[in-house]
Design an enzyme around this catalytic site. Structure first.
Site, mmCIF file in Angstrom:
data_model
loop_
_atom_site.group_PDB
_atom_site.id
_atom_site.type_symbol
_atom_site.label_atom_id
_atom_site.label_comp_id
_atom_site.label_asym_id
_atom_site.label_seq_id
_atom_site.Cartn_x
_atom_site.Cartn_y
_atom_site.Cartn_z
ATOM 1 N N GLU A 356 -8.600 -70.663 82.887
ATOM 2 C CA GLU A 356 -7.840 -71.332 83.927
ATOM 3 C C GLU A 356 -8.711 -72.267 84.737
ATOM 4 O O GLU A 356 -9.864 -71.963 85.043
ATOM 5 C CB GLU A 356 -7.181 -70.310 84.830
ATOM 6 C CG GLU A 356 -5.833 -69.942 84.256
ATOM 7 C CD GLU A 356 -5.575 -68.468 84.275
ATOM 8 O OE1 GLU A 356 -6.365 -67.746 84.900
ATOM 9 O OE2 GLU A 356 -4.589 -68.055 83.666
ATOM 10 N N HIS A 441 -8.980 -58.531 87.116
ATOM 11 C CA HIS A 441 -7.899 -57.995 86.277
ATOM 12 C C HIS A 441 -8.230 -56.604 85.732
ATOM 13 O O HIS A 441 -8.298 -56.421 84.514
ATOM 14 C CB HIS A 441 -7.625 -58.939 85.090
ATOM 15 C CG HIS A 441 -7.185 -60.311 85.481
ATOM 16 N ND1 HIS A 441 -7.156 -61.362 84.597
ATOM 17 C CD2 HIS A 441 -6.728 -60.812 86.658
ATOM 18 C CE1 HIS A 441 -6.717 -62.459 85.211
ATOM 19 N NE2 HIS A 441 -6.457 -62.134 86.466
ATOM 20 N N ASN A 479 -3.342 -63.627 82.620
ATOM 21 C CA ASN A 479 -3.268 -62.908 83.896
ATOM 22 C C ASN A 479 -2.188 -61.836 83.792
ATOM 23 O O ASN A 479 -1.127 -62.072 83.246
ATOM 24 C CB ASN A 479 -2.925 -63.876 85.020
ATOM 25 C CG ASN A 479 -3.673 -65.180 84.889
ATOM 26 O OD1 ASN A 479 -3.476 -65.887 83.920
ATOM 27 N ND2 ASN A 479 -4.532 -65.470 85.815
HETATM 28 P P1 FAD Z 1 -1.969 -53.211 92.656
HETATM 29 O O1 FAD Z 1 -1.238 -54.491 92.820
HETATM 30 O O2 FAD Z 1 -3.439 -53.202 92.741
HETATM 31 O O3 FAD Z 1 -1.358 -52.177 93.697
HETATM 32 C C1 FAD Z 1 -1.882 -50.911 93.934
HETATM 33 C C2 FAD Z 1 -1.608 -50.526 95.378
HETATM 34 O O4 FAD Z 1 -1.867 -49.134 95.541
HETATM 35 C C3 FAD Z 1 -2.487 -51.252 96.389
HETATM 36 O O5 FAD Z 1 -1.685 -51.787 97.414
HETATM 37 C C4 FAD Z 1 -3.417 -50.163 96.906
HETATM 38 O O6 FAD Z 1 -3.796 -50.337 98.262
HETATM 39 C C5 FAD Z 1 -2.574 -48.914 96.743
HETATM 40 N N1 FAD Z 1 -3.343 -47.670 96.559
HETATM 41 C C6 FAD Z 1 -4.411 -47.478 95.762
HETATM 42 N N2 FAD Z 1 -4.816 -46.194 95.805
HETATM 43 C C7 FAD Z 1 -3.975 -45.560 96.657
HETATM 44 C C8 FAD Z 1 -3.884 -44.221 97.117
HETATM 45 N N3 FAD Z 1 -4.726 -43.265 96.691
HETATM 46 N N4 FAD Z 1 -2.914 -43.919 98.025
HETATM 47 C C9 FAD Z 1 -2.048 -44.869 98.471
HETATM 48 N N5 FAD Z 1 -2.095 -46.157 98.042
HETATM 49 C C10 FAD Z 1 -3.039 -46.497 97.150
HETATM 50 N N6 FAD Z 1 -2.955 -61.437 88.287
HETATM 51 C C11 FAD Z 1 -2.114 -62.358 87.790
HETATM 52 O O7 FAD Z 1 -1.257 -62.039 86.951
HETATM 53 N N7 FAD Z 1 -2.196 -63.672 88.196
HETATM 54 C C12 FAD Z 1 -3.132 -64.091 89.098
HETATM 55 O O8 FAD Z 1 -3.166 -65.289 89.467
HETATM 56 C C13 FAD Z 1 -4.041 -63.133 89.628
HETATM 57 N N8 FAD Z 1 -5.010 -63.507 90.504
HETATM 58 C C14 FAD Z 1 -5.764 -62.526 91.111
HETATM 59 C C15 FAD Z 1 -6.652 -62.886 92.137
HETATM 60 C C16 FAD Z 1 -7.337 -61.901 92.834
HETATM 61 C C17 FAD Z 1 -8.297 -62.296 93.946
HETATM 62 C C18 FAD Z 1 -7.132 -60.529 92.511
HETATM 63 C C19 FAD Z 1 -7.839 -59.438 93.271
HETATM 64 C C20 FAD Z 1 -6.265 -60.177 91.488
HETATM 65 C C21 FAD Z 1 -5.578 -61.160 90.782
HETATM 66 N N9 FAD Z 1 -4.672 -60.825 89.777
HETATM 67 C C22 FAD Z 1 -3.878 -61.788 89.224
HETATM 68 C C23 FAD Z 1 -4.510 -59.432 89.316
HETATM 69 C C24 FAD Z 1 -3.235 -58.780 89.852
HETATM 70 O O9 FAD Z 1 -3.145 -58.949 91.253
HETATM 71 C C25 FAD Z 1 -3.265 -57.291 89.466
HETATM 72 O O10 FAD Z 1 -3.287 -57.219 88.059
HETATM 73 C C26 FAD Z 1 -2.045 -56.542 89.971
HETATM 74 O O11 FAD Z 1 -1.945 -56.602 91.376
HETATM 75 C C27 FAD Z 1 -2.092 -55.083 89.518
HETATM 76 O O12 FAD Z 1 -0.847 -54.482 89.829
HETATM 77 P P2 FAD Z 1 -0.725 -52.915 89.961
HETATM 78 O O13 FAD Z 1 0.710 -52.606 90.220
HETATM 79 O O14 FAD Z 1 -1.385 -52.290 88.809
HETATM 80 O O15 FAD Z 1 -1.621 -52.496 91.233
#
Ligand code: FAD
Length: 502
Positions: A356, A441, A479
């Site tokens: 990207e 990621h 992503n």
């Molecule tokens: P998350 O979105 O990580 O959610 C997990 C949540 O659980 C968090 O809010 C956390 O605080 C909470 N949590 C964790 N442990 C506990 C606990 N023990 N008790 C209570 N709460 C808890 N992906 C893309 O597809 N496109 C992009 O452009 C992109 N850019 C990115 C840029 C950055 C800077 C970052 C950091 C990530 C990026 N990503 C991108 C990746 C994407 O954000 C993640 O893949 C996605 O958010 C993961 O989703 P998830 O549901 O697995 O968990």
């Protein structure tokens, strides 16, 4: 203290958690969402919810005394990071010995801090990565649903071609073309109508005001505005913030009991309580969910969890790098923070790379072209439970990133040769070209079809589900959040139809 009981609990409010909460609520199931971060819904004294990337304050990062931005230096100078006071800020960097992992903290999880790139994976690669998932259903139903619900849109090509805010992208596209490489537009959840109004001066600037990794004050359709808003609108969902789940056990009646630490804004634990539930949906992200399950298995609380819990982790082959352009090829002082294009060389059998074109939005001409390369890396890491710290430690060595570095180098050596340009050595510390010590990621740790069944039901335990990025086995080639969202939709449809959750 008697345990409070709710029919369903969702741990975490990122993509998987937001989908689970909405679909449970629509099925009439009262649901409690436990989120360790805060809600990002009220302005601070400066009138803004999020701080800017240019002058970060305590809202920027999760309990640190200094920011730890991915791009740590410029011209080798420590000009990027700032001292801050510890606070439950929105971006966390979790440091494991061989790899630092950036994650979002707060209601909305990663959607609060990410670049919004909303990419449906290549179908052939998806089938290779997740062969047990019916690709027809994914591409016919669940990916389209996820795209619709997330509000995915694409930059208008004529505006893209003419605006100063994407000069940096057009420069990189031309240089890729000179090397014979194809580029493709990348969809996003940032509202491009809003962005055009920002450029026209009729809307408050956010993507055009250097906002992204510490939150966007406007324009981005983060989960708190899509899935979570709809979930709360049903009246069936409660979200408790600053509530970190520490432990999971099971009562003899089959219900799950969670130990929840309630913290204040200094991070101090102000209360510890127990919550009971009939159905438990883990959506704490790849690191969070894997740690909770590993701890439960290794402490003997849930001893029958699969031996595969903790395995199959990787950072989607993420590698960042920068190139230096000639003086006659400026990338522009004005850059949108939202990437809209990628170099697509994924079908190069020797070195598959999807890179990207990333901005370097510091408000100055830098002549830098920056990239986030997603590579195909067969290496996988394993989490090990450390009883001394009661934490999961990632077993991943820097050398395991070598295949990713080699692939990125192969592609960008071509770009440099075709344009007579060189790499930048000043951006990531230690005179390195390739940032191979962090990822955005994190994927895997509780892989679909090995630690769970083909729908995310944890092996060994009825009523325990995994719905987040820990299901994806380390790599998806693009992503990941569209894939995580679509898989969660598929899981929720199946378990609400079959598992008798009430
Ligand atoms: P998350 O979105 O990580 O959610 C997990 C949540 O659980 C968090 O809010 C956390 O605080 C909470 N949590 C964790 N442990 C506990 C606990 N023990 N008790 C209570 N709460 C808890 N992906 C893309 O597809 N496109 C992009 O452009 C992109 N850019 C990115 C840029 C950055 C800077 C970052 C950091 C990530 C990026 N990503 C991108 C990746 C994407 O954000 C993640 O893949 C996605 O958010 C993961 O989703 P998830 O549901 O697995 O968990």
């Amino acid at each position: 203290e008697p345990a409070g009981y709710v029919p369903a609990v969702v741990v975490g409010s990122g993509y998987g958690g937001a989908v689970a909460a909405l679909r449970l609520a629509e099925a009439g199931v009262s649901t409690l969402v436990l989120e360790m971060g805060r809600a990002w819904d009220a302005p601070s004294s400066d009138g803004k919810v999020f701080c800017s990337t240019a002058s970060p304050d305590r809202r920027s990062m999760w309990f640190r005394t200094r920011t730890a931005a991915p791009l740590a230096s410029f011209l080798w100078l420590d000009v990027v990071n700032r001292d801050i006071s510890p606070y439950p800020g929105v971006l966390d960097r979790v440091d494991h010995p061989g790899m630092s992992v950036y994650v979002g903290r707060g209601v909305g999880g990663g959607s609060l801090v990410n670049g919004g790139m909303a990419v449906t994976p290549d179908r052939a690669y998806f089938r290779e990565v997740l062969p047990q998932v019916d690709a027809d259903a994914m591409y016919g139903t669940w990916f389209p649903l996820a795209n619709r619900m997330l509000g995915v849109n694409t930059v208008a090509p004529d505006w893209f071609e003419s605006t100063e805010w994407y000069q940096f992208t057009r420069v990189s596209r031309a240089q890729a073309a000179r090397a014979g490489l194809a580029t493709t537009f990348v969809p996003n959840v940032y509202d491009f109508g809003h962005m055009q109004r920002e450029a026209a001066g009729t809307a408050t600037k956010s993507a055009l005001a250097q906002e992204v990794i510490y939150g966007n004050n406007f324009g981005k359709r983060s989960l708190d505005r899509t899935y979570l808003a709809a979930a709360l609108g049903t009246g069936k969902v409660t979200i408790e913030t600053l509530s970190r789940v520490r432990a999971i056990r099971r009562d003899p009646d089959g219900s799950y009991v969670l130990t929840v630490a309630q913290t204040d804004l200094t991070g101090a634990v102000v209360a510890t309580r127990e919550v009971g539930c009939g159905a438990l949906f883990l959506a704490a992200g790849s690191l969070g969910t894997t740690e909770l399950l590993l701890r439960a298995r290794e402490t003997g609380a849930l001893p029958d969890l699969s031996p595969a819990v903790g395995k199959g982790w990787a950072g989607n082959g993420n590698i960042m790098l920068g190139r230096a352009n000639h003086l006659w090829n400026p990338t522009g002082a004005r850059q949108s923070t939202i990437p809209v294009m990628g170099i697509n060389d994924w079908n190069n059998a020797a070195n598959p790379v999807f890179a990207e074109i990333a901005p370097l939005p510091i408000g100055l001409e830098t002549w830098v072209s920056l990239y986030l390369a997603i590579t195909r890396n067969p290496e996988r890491g394993t989490f090990v439970y450390d009883p001394a710290t009661d934490a999961a430690v990632l077993n991943w060595s820097r050398s395991q990133n070598q295949p990713s570095v080699a692939a990125a180098k192969s592609l960008f050596d071509r770009v440099n040769r075709a344009n007579a340009t060189i790499y930048r050595y000043d951006l990531f510390g230690g005179n390195r070209v390739f940032a191979d010590d962090f990822c955005y990621h994190p994927l895997g740790g509780c892989v679909l079809g090995s630690a769970t069944d083909a729908y995310g039901r944890a092996n060994g335990y009825d009523g325990l589900y995994v719905v987040d990025g820990s299901l994806v086995p380390g790599s998806i080639g693009v992503n990941p959040f569209v894939t995580i969202t679509a898989l969660a939709e598929r899981t929720m449809a199946r378990v609400l139809a079959q598992d008798g959750i009430t």
